[in-house]
Design a protein around this motif. Structure first.
Motif, PDB file in Angstrom:
ATOM      1  N   GLN A 107      16.012   8.966  10.515  1.00 44.41           N
ATOM      2  CA  GLN A 107      15.169   9.497   9.436  1.00 44.41           C
ATOM      3  C   GLN A 107      14.852  10.974   9.620  1.00 44.41           C
ATOM      4  O   GLN A 107      13.978  11.504   8.941  1.00 44.41           O
ATOM      5  CB  GLN A 107      13.835   8.744   9.397  1.00 44.41           C
ATOM      6  N   SER A 108      15.527  11.647  10.548  1.00 38.27           N
ATOM      7  CA  SER A 108      15.065  12.986  10.905  1.00 38.27           C
ATOM      8  C   SER A 108      15.952  14.085  10.327  1.00 38.27           C
ATOM      9  O   SER A 108      15.923  15.213  10.802  1.00 38.27           O
ATOM     10  CB  SER A 108      14.982  13.107  12.420  1.00 38.27           C
ATOM     11  N   GLY A 109      16.727  13.762   9.287  1.00 36.70           N
ATOM     12  CA  GLY A 109      17.585  14.780   8.701  1.00 36.70           C
ATOM     13  C   GLY A 109      18.842  14.968   9.539  1.00 36.70           C
ATOM     14  O   GLY A 109      18.917  14.511  10.680  1.00 36.70           O
TER      15      GLY A 109
ATOM     16  N   TYR B  22      15.815  17.512  14.305  1.00 40.48           N
ATOM     17  CA  TYR B  22      14.932  18.337  15.131  1.00 40.48           C
ATOM     18  C   TYR B  22      13.962  17.463  15.919  1.00 40.48           C
ATOM     19  O   TYR B  22      13.272  16.626  15.350  1.00 40.48           O
ATOM     20  CB  TYR B  22      14.093  19.256  14.232  1.00 40.48           C
TER      21      TYR B  22
ATOM     22  N   LEU C  59      10.365  15.334  15.910  1.00 38.60           N
ATOM     23  CA  LEU C  59      10.450  14.292  14.884  1.00 38.60           C
ATOM     24  C   LEU C  59      11.485  13.234  15.276  1.00 38.60           C
ATOM     25  O   LEU C  59      11.243  12.035  15.165  1.00 38.60           O
ATOM     26  CB  LEU C  59      10.801  14.910  13.527  1.00 38.60           C
TER      27      LEU C  59
END
Lengths: 558, 301
Positions: free
Chosen positions: A143-145, A149, A152
């Protein structure tokens, strides 16, 4: 080398399947592997496109109402990762690189055919792993893109994040294997007599790209291994709570991921350099400067990564350095675009689908390049960093740039792949739908970013509603534009007009064999093409109407 | 009448440049400006927009012209001219972009300096020296920092940095999914940022969990709020009004909802807000629990 051997009397017994089954096998034929990359990548493109559709549907309304919030973050992470690592990088490098590079250097296959097959077969399991992580009950996908990064990525559900890391490591490995293979093939497998400065431009683009892959991808791999230690073993490399440093991750990540942009666009530059001269019936303008501009982009591409981090608390000297370095990439890139315009000038342009997609690439990429130079300026970037302006910018680069070129290349080389032409009216419909849809989808996003819409959000200020709906309408057009393409590709494979060996009267070596080409590419010796762009008629030259490309290469030109 | 090609090119070039300049000056894509560096930013934006418009219109114009003028007519066979390159032309289109990007780079750096971005506050050694050299100014800033609960020997990571001693200091804590503002002078704790117009504001920002970013589009400013690395952002609000504060770094499921408001007020209104919400008259000490309880719900107090 086996290159100069006379053709065998009969087909040698082989363990490789020969019919359609070979596309599902561990084939070591570079053309089979190239098409495996292409079709596999396109299937992942459909998945990534469906995910993009989910994002644009969510953004139709200013409230979060279509997807649960966690799911929305999983979707945007998967969209980015799938599109980059499973569609653009494998297709623009793996697919066309594998298919074309051995032809261009006059080889019968890649330098390391088995490594080549391994590199491809890492991709489907890695992709299925990544997409499959979405369906794990109770955990879900990362879920952290796509940037992952920390902290997160250390605090979101660990299972999905670790699977994401594993998948990206496999895909990065595949990319490194491919890069090594391309470097070895271009430098070591050239037909005797073929000089480096006589190679088609795509070879140079792939050489430069592969250097970037080999230098930067291992850094990403190392970074992700450290990140996985932080997640699994609770080490503190990037975890501030344990004394780690979250910004160091960003440096390491972008040391790969900015060159990754060039890994995605340099091969596209190379493909455009092949396509434009053929359909413009003119030599590629400024061959030598094109080569040096590729090398300059490779060098500069390695020293600009921190322009992704202007708001991350980087020191002023670093901002100054990365601003200047980033701005200067515009110079070699500009050279390439001016050379393409000069290639078109005074030509006899066939306005077919391949040409239209290639020219639309120029329009889109120039737009994305201009916003890119603006983004390189620290004060400009401080306002629009992490907003929809950036989303618009990089979609102009990777979609308007690379994906348009992929479509152009499919229209150009489909006759070589299959021996049949694609249907031209369907191709034009595909082009116009894509071009209008793409600009409708991504141009408004620049305004959204300037006026206050951050990226990666499921909900936004209601004043942005109708602009987002416009963007979503563009996305719908883009989704629809895939249909004529799919129909065209599937139907033309069986019913398309028979193309012959060289429907475009092209001079590059892949057209100087049958369509589709035989295993090992040529019956007999590989042709020596020293003037891959020898189009055009000088006033005192031979009449090209009376001759063909085949005559040109065999008539003793050196 | 046949116009000679060089004259025609000159005219087209002039029209192009003029229309680019016109577009850059007259097409407004930005929200209202509300801080002292926003007009500086808008100046840079106009320059970049003009240059970009000239380049884009020129290149697309040339491309479309070529596609129409040099298209293959029905029945036409044969090739274009065998033109393989032109060195003077290559030099021209290498040199001009190089000069343009150099100009843009230097110009944007000048802009950045005017915004206060070049103060090397994030380098600890330089910072310490500056502290000693400018006892008054730097010392006040340092005192404010120490008062903000951050150790004075801790490394400060850059942002746009303060230029003035009378800055209003506010401690900003970012967490999933809110910003908390604490005014060290008046012990106010608030979920909304209230600042007076015309006075510099220094935000001392820290994050409790993951990386966030503090963005006010009308101020044209953004700074990441990074756990473990305090950052500093200063600005001078100019235009009274309410503007959104937006988290611009993906921080979790409710990232899109992590937003609040900055209220820029006339100085006297700001003083009224402070005295209304301050948990105590300034001199008297107060227990933090009471202060927090009173300030979290300022409307009821």
């Amino acid at each position: 080398m086996t290159l100069t051997l006379p053709p065998q009397a009969g087909p040698a017994p082989t363990l490789q399947p020969t019919g359609w089954l070979r596309y599902f096998s561990f084939s070591v034929d570079h053309k089979v592997i190239g098409l495996q990359y292409l079709v596999c990548g396109f299937l992942f493109y459909l998945v990534g496109g469906a995910l993009a559709g989910a994002i644009r549907t969510e953004l139709l309304t200013p409230i979060s109402d279509f997807l649960p919030r966690e799911t929305y973050n999983e979707v945007l992470t998967l969209h980015g990762t799938v599109m980059i690592f499973l569609w653009i990088v494998p297709v623009v490098n793996g697919a066309f690189g594998n298919y074309l590079i051995p032809f261009y250097v006059g080889a019968r296959d890649m330098a390391f055919p088995r490594l080549n097959a391994v590199a491809f077969w890492l991709i489907p399991p890695a992709g299925l792993l990544l997409i499959g992580s979405y369906f794990i009950a109770g955990a879900g996908a990362s879920q952290s893109g796509w940037t992952a990064y920390p902290p997160l990525s250390l605090t979101t559900p660990a299972t999905g994040q670790v699977i994401w890391i594993l998948s990206v490591l496999l895909l990065g490995g595949s990319s490194i294997f491919g890069g090594i293979n391309f470097i070895a093939t271009v430098l070591k497998m050239r037909r005797p007599g073929l000089g480096l400065m006589q190679l088609p431009m795509y070879c140079w683009a792939m050489l430069g790209t592969s250097i970037l892959v080999v230098l930067s991808t291992p850094v990403l791999a190392g970074t992700l291994v450290l990140l996985s230690f932080d997640i699994i073993a609770h080490t503190g490399f990037f975890n501030p709570a344990l004394g780690g440093n979250a910004v160091v991750y960003q440096h390491l990540f972008w040391f790969y991921s900015h060159p990754a942009v060039y890994i995605m666009v340099l091969p596209a530059f190379g493909l455009v350099s092949e396509i434009l001269p053929v359909h413009a019936r003119k030599p590629l303008f400024g061959y030598t400067t094109m080569v040096y501009s590729i090398l300059a982009i490779v060098f500069l591409g390695l020293i600009v990564w921190a322009h992704h981090m202007f708001t991350s608390g980087t020191p002023p000297w670093m901002r100054l350095f990365f601003t200047i370095a980033t701005s200067f990439i515009a110079v070699p890139t500009g050279i390439k675009f001016f050379n393409w315009l000069a290639t078109l000038w005074g030509g006899k342009l066939s306005l077919n689908s391949a040409m239209l997609f290639a020219c639309a690439f120029i329009v889109n990429f120039v737009f994305g390049g201009i916003t890119g130079v603006a983004l390189a300026q620290v004060p400009f970037d401080i306002h629009v960093h992490d907003t929809y302006f950036v989303v618009g910018h990089f979609h102009y680069i990777v979609y308007g740039g690379t994906v348009f070129v992929i479509f152009s290349a499919v229209y150009h080389w489909y006759p070589k792949f299959t021996g049949r032409l694609l249907n031209e009216p369907l191709g034009q419909a595909h082009f116009w739908l894509t071009f209008v849809g793409f600009n409708l989808c991504f141009a408004p996003q620049h305004w959204l970013g300037l006026n206050g819409m951050p990226r990666r959000v499921a909900e936004y200020d209601p004043q942005f509603t109708w602009m987002n709906q416009l963007s979503s309408a563009g996305a719908l057009l883009m989704a629809i534009s895939t249909l004529p393409f799919l129909v065209n590709v599937l139907v033309s494979a069986f019913r398309g007009e028979v193309a012959g060996d060289n429907p475009w009267n092209a001079l590059t070596p892949e057209w100087l064999t049958s369509s589709p080409p035989p295993v090992e590419n040529w019956k007999g010796e590989a042709p020596l093409v020293t003037h891959p762009y020898g189009y055009g008629s000088a006033p005192d030259a031979i009449d090209l109407k009376a001759t063909s490309g085949r005559d040109l290469w065999s008539s003793g030109r050196s | 009448m046949l116009i000679p090609a060089p004259v025609l090119s000159l005219i087209i070039g002039m029209v192009l440049v003029l229309s680019g300049l016109w577009i850059g000056q007259n097409v407004n894509l930005l929200p209202v400006d509300a801080s002292s560096n926003a007009p500086v930013y808008d100046e840079l934006f106009k320059v970049l927009f003009s240059i970009g418009a000239i380049l884009f219109l020129g290149i697309v114009g040339l491309l479309v012209f070529s596609l129409v003028r040099f298209r293959r007519r029905p029945g036409e066979l044969g090739d274009g001219i065998a033109l393989e390159g032109n060195l003077p032309l290559e030099i021209v289109w290498t040199a001009i972009p190089a000069i343009v990007v150099l100009f843009v780079g230097i110009y944007s750096y000048d802009i950045y300096e005017r915004m206060g971005g070049m103060v090397p506050l994030n380098d600890h050694a330089v910072h310490a020296m500056q502290h000693e050299a400018h006892g008054g100014e730097g010392g006040a800033a340092m005192a404010a920092m120490a008062g903000g609960g951050i150790e004075s020997d801790e490394r400060i990571w850059g942002g746009i940095t303060p230029a003035s001693a009378d800055a209003l200091t506010v401690d900003v804590t970012a967490m999933q999914f809110a910003f908390i503002f604490r005014y060290p002078d008046s012990e106010i704790i608030s979920g909304e940022l209230h600042v007076p117009a015309g006075r510099p504001v220094a935000l001392r920002m820290k994050a409790n969990d993951v990386i966030h970013a503090f963005w006010v589009p009308q101020f044209r400013l953004k700074q990441d709020v990074i756990p473990g690395q305090p950052t500093l952002l200063s600005f001078t609000p100019t235009r009274p009004g309410s503007y959104p504060i937006i988290c611009a770094e993906l921080c979790g499921p409710y990232h899109g909802g992590m937003r609040t408001t900055v209220v820029v007020e006339e100085p006297e209104n700001f003083q009224a807000w402070v005295s209304k919400n301050s948990p105590n008259p300034p001199p008297a000490p107060v227990t933090p629990v009471v202060a927090a309880a009173a300030a979290i719900s300022p409307l009821q107090s």
